[in-house]
Write an enzyme that holds these catalytic residues in place. Sequence first.
Site, PDB file in Angstrom:
ATOM      1  N   GLU A  77       1.646  54.459  -8.991  1.00 28.27           N
ATOM      2  CA  GLU A  77       2.400  53.637  -8.047  1.00 28.27           C
ATOM      3  C   GLU A  77       3.665  54.412  -7.717  1.00 28.27           C
ATOM      4  OE1 GLU A  77       1.454  50.855  -6.566  1.00 28.27           O
ATOM      5  OE2 GLU A  77      -0.405  50.680  -7.714  1.00 28.27           O
ATOM      6  N   ASP A 103     -16.363  45.678   2.453  1.00 29.39           N
ATOM      7  CA  ASP A 103     -15.209  44.962   1.922  1.00 29.39           C
ATOM      8  C   ASP A 103     -13.910  45.565   2.443  1.00 29.39           C
ATOM      9  OD1 ASP A 103     -14.084  42.888   0.232  1.00 29.39           O
ATOM     10  OD2 ASP A 103     -13.459  44.500  -1.122  1.00 29.39           O
TER      11      ASP A 103
END
Length: 162
Positions: A77, A103
């Site tokens: 991150e 998806d």
Amino acid sequence: MSAPSLPAQFIKAAVGPAQASEREYGVPTSVALAQAILESNWAQSELTREGNAYFGIKCGKDNGKYATGCLKKPTSECQPDGTCTKVIDSFRTYATATDSFRDHGLFLASNDRYAKAFLYSANPDQFSREIALAGYATDPGYADKLIALMTKFNLYQYNNPK
């Protein structure tokens, strides 16, 4: 779709699912291919090999109609200044690669934060910038990486399938 090890094999295997997703949800094929390349490391990531997950979509309250479960994996991150830290997060898994592509299209098309990107469906570079600005990934260079992949492998040629 098996996990091909060469770029040409990966692209050949991924074009069909990416084009089907473009027809169904409007995400440019070139963008889906570039994201799949980057997020799955050419289908070599553990998440892709173990969970048919090509886009690193995180699990949440609603995991969509295509995901079959969740798998915890390490990820990075990053902060806007480029500082990145390793964390463990939970990612959607799928029965097939095609379900992962579907998806991905549904995820982008159904989340309001990505709505502006769809104003640029005919401009894959700007589409990439808009999904990055909307927070698809924390990497500050995400859009540039997608655009570089689309350019290097001429992924634009696969857009607008019939």
